[in-house]
Scaffold this motif. Sequence first.
Motif, short mmCIF file in Angstrom:
data_model
loop_
_atom_site.label_atom_id
_atom_site.label_comp_id
_atom_site.label_asym_id
_atom_site.label_seq_id
_atom_site.Cartn_x
_atom_site.Cartn_y
_atom_site.Cartn_z
N ASN A 1 -63.98 -36.98 4.01
CA ASN A 1 -65.17 -36.40 4.67
C ASN A 1 -65.04 -34.89 4.81
O ASN A 1 -65.98 -34.15 4.51
N VAL A 2 -63.88 -34.44 5.27
CA VAL A 2 -63.68 -33.00 5.51
C VAL A 2 -63.75 -32.23 4.20
O VAL A 2 -64.52 -31.27 4.06
N GLN B 1 -59.96 -26.46 14.93
CA GLN B 1 -58.55 -26.34 15.27
C GLN B 1 -58.18 -24.87 15.14
O GLN B 1 -58.26 -24.31 14.05
N TRP C 1 -64.31 -33.74 18.14
CA TRP C 1 -63.83 -32.37 17.96
C TRP C 1 -63.89 -32.04 16.48
O TRP C 1 -63.92 -32.94 15.62
N LEU D 1 -63.54 -27.84 10.74
CA LEU D 1 -63.31 -28.91 9.76
C LEU D 1 -64.60 -29.61 9.34
O LEU D 1 -64.60 -30.46 8.46
N ASN D 2 -65.72 -29.24 9.98
CA ASN D 2 -67.03 -29.75 9.58
C ASN D 2 -67.12 -31.28 9.57
O ASN D 2 -67.74 -31.87 8.70
N ASP D 3 -66.46 -31.92 10.52
CA ASP D 3 -66.57 -33.38 10.64
C ASP D 3 -66.47 -33.72 12.12
O ASP D 3 -65.97 -32.91 12.91
N GLN E 1 -54.32 -33.14 17.80
CA GLN E 1 -55.26 -32.39 16.96
C GLN E 1 -54.52 -31.57 15.90
O GLN E 1 -55.01 -31.44 14.77
N LEU E 2 -53.34 -31.06 16.24
CA LEU E 2 -52.56 -30.33 15.23
C LEU E 2 -52.12 -31.27 14.10
O LEU E 2 -52.18 -30.93 12.92
N LEU F 1 -55.59 -33.30 7.35
CA LEU F 1 -56.95 -33.34 6.82
C LEU F 1 -57.14 -32.33 5.70
O LEU F 1 -57.87 -32.58 4.75
N LEU F 2 -56.47 -31.19 5.80
CA LEU F 2 -56.69 -30.13 4.80
C LEU F 2 -55.63 -30.13 3.71
O LEU F 2 -55.82 -29.51 2.67
N ILE G 1 -60.46 -41.69 4.91
CA ILE G 1 -61.91 -41.53 5.13
C ILE G 1 -62.18 -40.15 5.73
O ILE G 1 -63.07 -39.42 5.29
N TYR G 2 -61.37 -39.78 6.73
CA TYR G 2 -61.56 -38.45 7.34
C TYR G 2 -61.15 -37.34 6.39
O TYR G 2 -61.81 -36.29 6.32
N MET H 1 -53.61 -34.06 13.17
CA MET H 1 -54.80 -34.41 12.38
C MET H 1 -55.14 -33.27 11.43
O MET H 1 -55.36 -33.49 10.24
N ASP H 2 -55.18 -32.05 11.96
CA ASP H 2 -55.54 -30.88 11.17
C ASP H 2 -54.64 -30.74 9.94
O ASP H 2 -55.11 -30.55 8.82
#
Lengths: 289, 281
Positions: free
Chosen positions: B61-62, A106, A103, A111-113, B15-16, B22-23, B57-58, B18-19
């Motif tokens: 990457n993002v 969101q 995925w 998120l481009n990954d 997913q929330l 990640l940012l 790592i993620y 993670m999101d």
Amino acid sequence: MSTFMSKPIPALAGVGLKPQHFQSILEKKSHVNWFEIHAENYMSGGGIFHHYLQLIREQYPLSVHGVGLSLGSHDGVCERQLGDLKTLINRYEPGLVSEHLSWSKQGKHHLNDLLPMPYTQEAIDVFVNNISKTQEFLNRQILIENPSSYFELNYNEFSEQEFLVNIAKKAGCLILLDVNNVYVSSKNHSFDANNYIDNIPKELVGEIHLAGHSVQSMLSGEVRIDDHGSAVCDDVWNLYQHTLDKIGTRPTLIEWDTDVPSWDTLADQAAIAHRYLTNMSPLDIKENS
Amino acid sequence: MKSPNIQIPNIKEFQLMMDENLLSTDLAPSSNDLMSLFETKLSDDESSDEGKLRLAIYRNNVIHSLSSALGDLYPVIKKLVGDDCFNAAAIEFVRLEPPQHAALLHYGKSFSEFIIEFEACKNLHFLSDVAILEFEYNQAYHSADVQSFDPQTLSTIAPEQLGDLTFSCHPSVKLVQSMWPIDDIWHENQKEQPDLINLDDTTGVHLLIYRLGLVVQLVNLDENCFILLQQLKQGMTINQAWAETVEQATLAQRQLESEELSGMLGYLFSLEVFTAFNLSA
């Protein structure tokens, strides 16, 4: 509307299409028999990218590989993205269309990954639902690629290969078996890569990917990063041979997306894959080219 | 193995989490819950470090993939402010405004507004307009292919009807006005070693950005011609567009003779910016 007839992708070597190579591809002969594009890079009306893609498509079969559909998103796939993908498919009539077991979206942002999923029944249902909608909308079967990953979740209910096969059977899609990703994840999560391959029914595999990866140290050990920035390593070539022994030959793509090399270097990687696929010695390749 | 005390999230919750992680600049409060869900074979102490590294790592990457994509879209801005400054700005922008579409060809339109507010670039007033130019250049580069029309076909129109004609512009056509010589700045920075431009001695530009064949063109138009094209692009007839051009010239006390209209139209035809004409009833 497309001016092309859909050309099937042969069980031979192809490479990921890079703008740096447009001119060389049209000028030089090689063991590259087909090309794959990242769908999102061509989601535009026209210009030089489409100019060259048109010329290359006139000579070669094409595969369209999406990296942004986010088939694992809990809130479904983006309709605009699906529409743009369909426009591209209608324009170039690719032999194969593929996406990922991951995925990347969101809510409204991307998120481009290629982000990892838990391997649970709930996640199977999410993928099956999103893949089915996609196939219905595109009116064609797609392939789903196994990801590289850097963590596993401790509440997984399935191994990755069980999860992938389960989804492919339920959604009626095929598998794009990325041998480098199997290798990378097997090292990162200490599982047996050969066993992974052995548990994928051969009739479900429609395409193979090969790529280079890098190794980073992490605490007392190491982690392998799927960066598509180097040549395919020997261990991955060996795992590729194991894959061919188990499932037979399939269209095989060399991916090289960062630190993009010269056309000759990339074409050499395709020539090695060609040798594996046709069981020829390196000498035969040189004589034929 | 599952930890006994941790609530297993559903896909949406996962997913929330993670999101969020990640940012964000720093790990979010949910990161400990998230990392406790990672499989590990290490002891508790070591596994916490391992979890952070795996998540990193993620995170890298993002942020790296999106900020490098922005760098590819704004190469001149990157050259003007330097790699370090650009990367810092790009990372902040990516966190504030992640892409709304997976196709990054169209990402970063508001970077021109962001960059003037970015602390390290605040005194570089021309940056924002250069960023607008780069964005529009890139849009023109990828815009649809449409043939321009042959002005000879206008000979079929009766002379008294010419003033009622409207035109369709090539889809790549963009008009950008700036008080800075952004075209010179752009051209100079295509070179390996750009020459210095003294901004005190320069005048503003009225730029037409469009694609001719496969090549993007930057044309600094005369201000009157720029206004005329602006009106025609909005769908005004030649008569309406000219009246507006004359009015604006008069207000600004700019010289403009009525005979100049045919010359300006001829010039715009020669640039091949129009794809069709239309005569409304």
